[in-house]
Design an enzyme around this catalytic site. Structure first.
Site, PDB file in Angstrom:
ATOM      1  N   ARG A 155       0.841  -1.341   0.034  1.00 38.23           N
ATOM      2  CA  ARG A 155       0.120   0.041  -0.138  1.00 38.23           C
ATOM      3  C   ARG A 155       0.914   1.312   0.099  1.00 38.23           C
ATOM      4  NH1 ARG A 155      -3.981  -2.912  -1.686  1.00 38.23           N
ATOM      5  NH2 ARG A 155      -4.812  -4.578  -0.213  1.00 38.23           N
ATOM      6  N   ASN A 174       2.487  -7.532   7.791  1.00 35.96           N
ATOM      7  CA  ASN A 174       2.384  -8.752   7.171  1.00 35.96           C
ATOM      8  C   ASN A 174       3.969  -9.282   7.014  1.00 35.96           C
ATOM      9  OD1 ASN A 174      -0.251  -8.927   6.780  1.00 35.96           O
ATOM     10  ND2 ASN A 174      -0.360  -7.706   4.894  1.00 35.96           N
ATOM     11  N   LYS A 177       0.731  -8.532  13.908  1.00 37.17           N
ATOM     12  CA  LYS A 177      -0.400  -8.627  13.332  1.00 37.17           C
ATOM     13  C   LYS A 177      -0.725 -10.232  13.459  1.00 37.17           C
ATOM     14  CE  LYS A 177      -2.835  -8.449   8.823  1.00 37.17           C
ATOM     15  NZ  LYS A 177      -2.613  -7.577   7.308  1.00 37.17           N
ATOM     16  N   GLU A 201      -5.750 -11.884   8.168  1.00 33.36           N
ATOM     17  CA  GLU A 201      -5.528 -11.807   7.012  1.00 33.36           C
ATOM     18  C   GLU A 201      -4.406 -12.881   6.542  1.00 33.36           C
ATOM     19  OE1 GLU A 201      -4.841  -7.808   5.893  1.00 33.36           O
ATOM     20  OE2 GLU A 201      -7.195  -7.436   5.690  1.00 33.36           O
ATOM     21  N   ARG A 210      -2.286  -5.951  17.321  1.00 35.74           N
ATOM     22  CA  ARG A 210      -3.093  -5.202  16.495  1.00 35.74           C
ATOM     23  C   ARG A 210      -4.488  -5.803  16.526  1.00 35.74           C
ATOM     24  NH1 ARG A 210      -2.354  -4.795  10.850  1.00 35.74           N
ATOM     25  NH2 ARG A 210      -2.857  -2.759  10.780  1.00 35.74           N
ATOM     26  N   ARG A 213     -18.305  -7.915   9.616  1.00 40.18           N
ATOM     27  CA  ARG A 213     -17.071  -7.651   9.932  1.00 40.18           C
ATOM     28  C   ARG A 213     -16.811  -6.408  10.832  1.00 40.18           C
ATOM     29  NH1 ARG A 213     -12.450  -6.461   5.323  1.00 40.18           N
ATOM     30  NH2 ARG A 213     -11.384  -4.838   6.386  1.00 40.18           N
ATOM     31  N   ASP A 229     -12.024  -0.568   8.060  1.00 36.09           N
ATOM     32  CA  ASP A 229     -10.498  -0.547   7.432  1.00 36.09           C
ATOM     33  C   ASP A 229     -10.262   1.004   6.624  1.00 36.09           C
ATOM     34  OD1 ASP A 229      -8.075  -1.272   6.596  1.00 36.09           O
ATOM     35  OD2 ASP A 229      -8.811  -2.740   5.298  1.00 36.09           O
ATOM     36  N   GLU A 266      -4.825   3.701  15.442  1.00 37.79           N
ATOM     37  CA  GLU A 266      -3.931   3.713  14.416  1.00 37.79           C
ATOM     38  C   GLU A 266      -4.815   4.404  13.292  1.00 37.79           C
ATOM     39  OE1 GLU A 266      -3.077  -0.377  13.309  1.00 37.79           O
ATOM     40  OE2 GLU A 266      -2.675   0.077  11.237  1.00 37.79           O
ATOM     41  N   GLU A 276      -4.322   4.525   1.057  1.00 39.49           N
ATOM     42  CA  GLU A 276      -4.982   3.466   0.360  1.00 39.49           C
ATOM     43  C   GLU A 276      -6.274   3.588  -0.218  1.00 39.49           C
ATOM     44  OE1 GLU A 276      -4.901   0.065   2.955  1.00 39.49           O
ATOM     45  OE2 GLU A 276      -5.929  -1.466   1.404  1.00 39.49           O
TER      46      GLU A 276
HETATM   47  O1  GCW Z   1      -6.322  -2.151   4.823  1.00 36.32           O
HETATM   48  C1  GCW Z   1      -5.671  -3.500   4.848  1.00 36.32           C
HETATM   49  C2  GCW Z   1      -4.913  -3.404   3.655  1.00 36.32           C
HETATM   50  C3  GCW Z   1      -3.766  -4.577   3.871  1.00 36.32           C
HETATM   51  C4  GCW Z   1      -3.153  -4.464   5.094  1.00 36.32           C
HETATM   52  C5  GCW Z   1      -4.232  -4.479   6.088  1.00 36.32           C
HETATM   53  C6  GCW Z   1      -3.757  -4.460   7.398  1.00 36.32           C
HETATM   54  C7  GCW Z   1      -0.845  -4.943   6.033  1.00 36.32           C
HETATM   55  O2  GCW Z   1      -5.628  -3.683   2.566  1.00 36.32           O
HETATM   56  O3  GCW Z   1      -2.917  -4.299   2.768  1.00 36.32           O
HETATM   57  O4  GCW Z   1      -2.023  -5.272   5.518  1.00 36.32           O
HETATM   58  O5  GCW Z   1      -5.079  -3.460   6.138  1.00 36.32           O
HETATM   59  O6  GCW Z   1      -3.733  -3.231   8.231  1.00 36.32           O
HETATM   60  O7  GCW Z   1      -2.974  -5.468   8.129  1.00 36.32           O
END
Ligand code: GCW
Length: 709
Positions: free
Chosen positions: A182, A224, A303, A307, A340, A357, A386, A408, A414
């Site tokens: 991102r 990640n 994290k 995901e 997180r 969600r 998000d 955060e 993004e």
């Molecule tokens: O907004 C989403 C993004 C992911 C990101 C995730 C997060 C780093 O699309 O790319 O991963 O959040 O905050 O962990």
């Protein structure tokens, strides 16, 4: 100063011109130790450029005290760190400060500073080197006015102890996400093609920019944590130490994103179960080595179970078990773990209307309140989804009085135009920080982050502070869109002082970046920048997803419109538009019950379609197109009106920017122009896709007969 290392790199805030007021004066820097060196170097460079002079007075040179060092008439500016052998002028300034503050309240703390005008001298007082550095940058912000005869005493201490920029940077170029996940500003400042960059000059420059806006920590890798990056904790720790060395002079600590499965992937162990003794021993020993290499290391960011990242769920353990494991290893060294809260099911069935969600973070974490160790900071995204352009405040923020919470934000744009669209986020963040979850007059989001809170009444403990996902890369303009720099600057300033007016913060950034004395028409430039930026977040909101419903972006890269792009996906981000209406029913009465995660009064305000703020209506309710908003407009007409207006505003912005050609660096002007051309195109695409979509769904024509396709 940010000396452009090559003709291609453009200064951000703090070009040398911004130091004229200091650099043209006689300055004394007083205080022992290496921490003061950064202040000395900054002042030294400024004086070399602007004709002033700087001396150092350090207590061991007692002889000097009675000569120049002590003679206030010889100096215009004294930057003095507290010592047991104060200069006479400093002693006098401290006495002024005590009179002003009241006896016993004049300690300034680790990062605080005071500015006192005594006679003809401006004195910056601090207890610690970091405070002196922040004081210096404050004088830079004030410019000439710091030397005015009647300047009042000022005392500044940061509201948040932790003010962190997270980098989502990868060491290896990720096949899908690239060097920076991102990232919209080129490559990483730290990493390139699988290794630490050879030339890290810009890392030092970056640290300086961060310090000047008040940020005091960074993470250097993506949350990640892929295979190569996981090794930063062990075999590549030297790289982290190298970065820490470069940023330390600016009071910045380094933190690291770590992979929860590290005992397995790095340690060759059969399990990463947080309750296994061997796993604990592995983290303890690994962390000990980290501190051996980097004694002022800040801590870990994790994290987990999110995901695809590993986490404690694999072992049937809770996130408190997971976080406490790492916290225990960090505790002897004063480190913290940022854990997180972005945990949700990303493999949802879109047909399943019972999963929401937005509920996920609260459902996972609120029951764990009180179970986390003191050095765990739960890092909560500001909204429940998000980083959308508009979301309510995450209910987690009001639900965990026994846990340190960090909020955060996302500077990397993004979902807000990817640094191709101008979108100044200061007003949005300010609004979020001022939000009072327990009702007006009670504690705010900023209070919770600063010092924790129970039911809206202050609690004494330390808060978790604020985190921002950085928007900086190796782009010559630092942030791709030169005007996006203002977002990072504003984050730092609001984290230091959440009550600041974001427009005033923008003004600071303008002065420090497009220094008035360096342009022929500073008023026109300032006015234009305000016209272009002040309202730009709301403009962006107008032409994108309406009334808080969110998303409608192109899946994957998240740029540009795609109204149904996420509608039938597993990601849990739906708008449920049909021929009759649109929006997500998150009420207790008939929907997912999400409104019940808020305390009163918001649980009731959000529950009622009549009382719910217009801008969040579709986040909380599914309503017919003819539903009347509090503004008096129907939902469908509001969609048409805002989309026409938003796209038109961008055209005006583009025109306004033309006026300042010749007033700014031509390269900056050209880059912004190129981005504005794209923004005009993209805003029209958004307008047309969204309007056409809702016209086709609803069959309701625009009341003003404008062109819908
Ligand atoms: O907004 C989403 C993004 C992911 C990101 C995730 C997060 C780093 O699309 O790319 O991963 O959040 O905050 O962990």
């Amino acid at each position: 100063m940010i000396t452009p290392r090559s003709a291609d790199i453009h200064a951000a805030w703090l070009p040398s011109e911004a130091f004229r007021a200091i650099g043209s004066r006689r300055v004394l820097v007083s205080g022992p130790g290496t921490g003061v060196e950064t202040v000395l170097r900054e002042v030294g460079q400024a004086c070399a450029q602007h004709g002033g002079s700087v001396r150092r007075h350090s207590p061991p040179l007692v002889a000097e005290r009675s000569s120049e060092g002590a003679d206030s008439a010889s100096y215009d500016l004294v930057l003095a760190l507290a010592t047991d052998r104060a200069l006479p002028v400093e002693t006098a300034a401290r006495a002024d400060l005590r009179r002003h503050q009241g006896e016993g309240t004049d300690t300034l703390g680790e990062e605080g500073f005071a500015l006192v005008r005594h006679g003809d001298v401006t004195i910056v007082l601090a207890d610690q080197p970091a405070g002196l550095l922040y004081g210096l940058f404050h004088v830079v912000r004030l410019g000439e006015s710091a030397f005015g005869p009647a300047h009042p005493i000022e005392v500044h201490r940061p509201a948040m102890r932790l003010r962190i920029a997270n980098h989502w940077d990868n060491i290896d170029v990720h096949p899908v996400m690239g060097q920076v996940e991102r990232g919209y500003a080129g490559g990483s400042l730290f990493w390139r093609d699988g290794a630490l960059r050879h030339d890290l000059t810009r890392v030092g420059d970056y640290a300086r920019l961060l310090a000047a806006c008040g940020i005091n920590a960074i993470t250097v890798n993506n949350v990640n944590v892929h295979v190569t990056e996981a090794h930063l904790l062990t075999t590549r720790l030297g790289d982290v130490a190298a970065i820490a060395d470069l940023v330390r002079p600016y009071g910045i600590r380094v933190h690291l994103s770590v992979n929860f499965a590290s005992p397995v992937t790095l340690g060759g162990m059969p399990t990463a179960d947080p309750l296994e003794e061997d796993v604990r021993a592995w983290w303890t020993e690994t962390t000990r080595r980290v501190y051996e290499t980097i004694p002022d290391f800040g801590g870990y960011v994790v994290k987990a179970d999110s995901e695809g990242q590993p986490g404690p769920f694999a072992y049937g353990r809770s996130h408190a078990d997971g976080a406490n494991l790492l916290a225990e290893a960090l505790a002897p060294f004063g480190g913290v773990v940022h854990w997180r809260a972005f945990v949700y099911n990303h493999r949802q069935d879109w047909r399943d209307r019972s999963t929401d969600r937005a509920r996920a973070a609260y459902d996972h974490f609120a029951p764990l309140d009180g179970q986390f160790r003191d050095n765990v900071i739960l890092q909560v995204k500001h909204g429940p989804m998000d980083f959308q352009t508009r979301e309510p405040v995450s209910p987690v923020i009001a639900a965990m009085p026994g846990t340190r919470l960090a909020v955060e934000f996302q500077a990397t744009q993004e979902y807000t135009g990817q640094q191709r669209h101008v979108c100044y986020l200061g007003p949005w963040w300010s609004e979020l920080l001022h939000f009072a979850p327990w009702g007006v007059g009670r504690d705010t989001v900023a209070d919770v982050a600063a010092h924790g809170s129970a039911s809206g009444a202050v609690s004494a403990g330390p808060g978790g502070g604020l985190v921002v996902v950085s928007n900086v890369g190796d782009d010559p303009f630092w942030t791709g869109h030169p005007l996006a720099q203002a977002n990072l600057y504003a984050f730092g300033r609001l984290a230091w002082s959440p009550e600041l007016d974001p427009v005033a913060v923008l003004d600071e950034w303008i002065d420090l970046t497009f220094v008035p004395s360096a342009t022929t028409d500073p008023d026109l430039l300032r006015r234009t920048l305000h016209e272009v930026m002040d309202d730009s977040w709301q403009t962006y909101e107008r032409y994108t997803a309406p009334l808080g419903v969110g998303f409608m972006v192109r899946p994957g890269h998240h740029y540009g419109p795609d109204v149904d792009g996420y509608e039938y996906t597993p990601w849990g981000t739906y708008h449920f538009a049909d021929r009759d209406g649109v929006g997500v029913d998150r009420t207790r009465g008939s929907g997912t019950g999400f409104t019940g995660q808020y305390p009163s009064p918001w649980s009731d305000r959000y529950e009622s379609p009549r009382d719910c703020p217009d801008e969040l209506l579709l986040f909380f309710h599914h309503v017919p197109y003819g539903h009347l908003l509090q503004s008096g407009s129907t939902v469908i007409q509001h969609i048409y009106d805002t989309h026409f207006a938003g796209a038109e505003q961008v055209v005006q912005t583009r025109r306004r920017w033309e006026r300042v050609a010749g007033l700014v660096d031509p390269a900056v002007h050209a880059r912004v122009t190129e981005r504005l051309d794209e923004q005009v195109r993209s805003a029209q695409e958004w307008r047309d896709q969204v309007n056409t979509y809702f016209f086709r769904k609803s069959g309701v024509p625009d009341a003003h007969g404008r062109r819908i396709h």
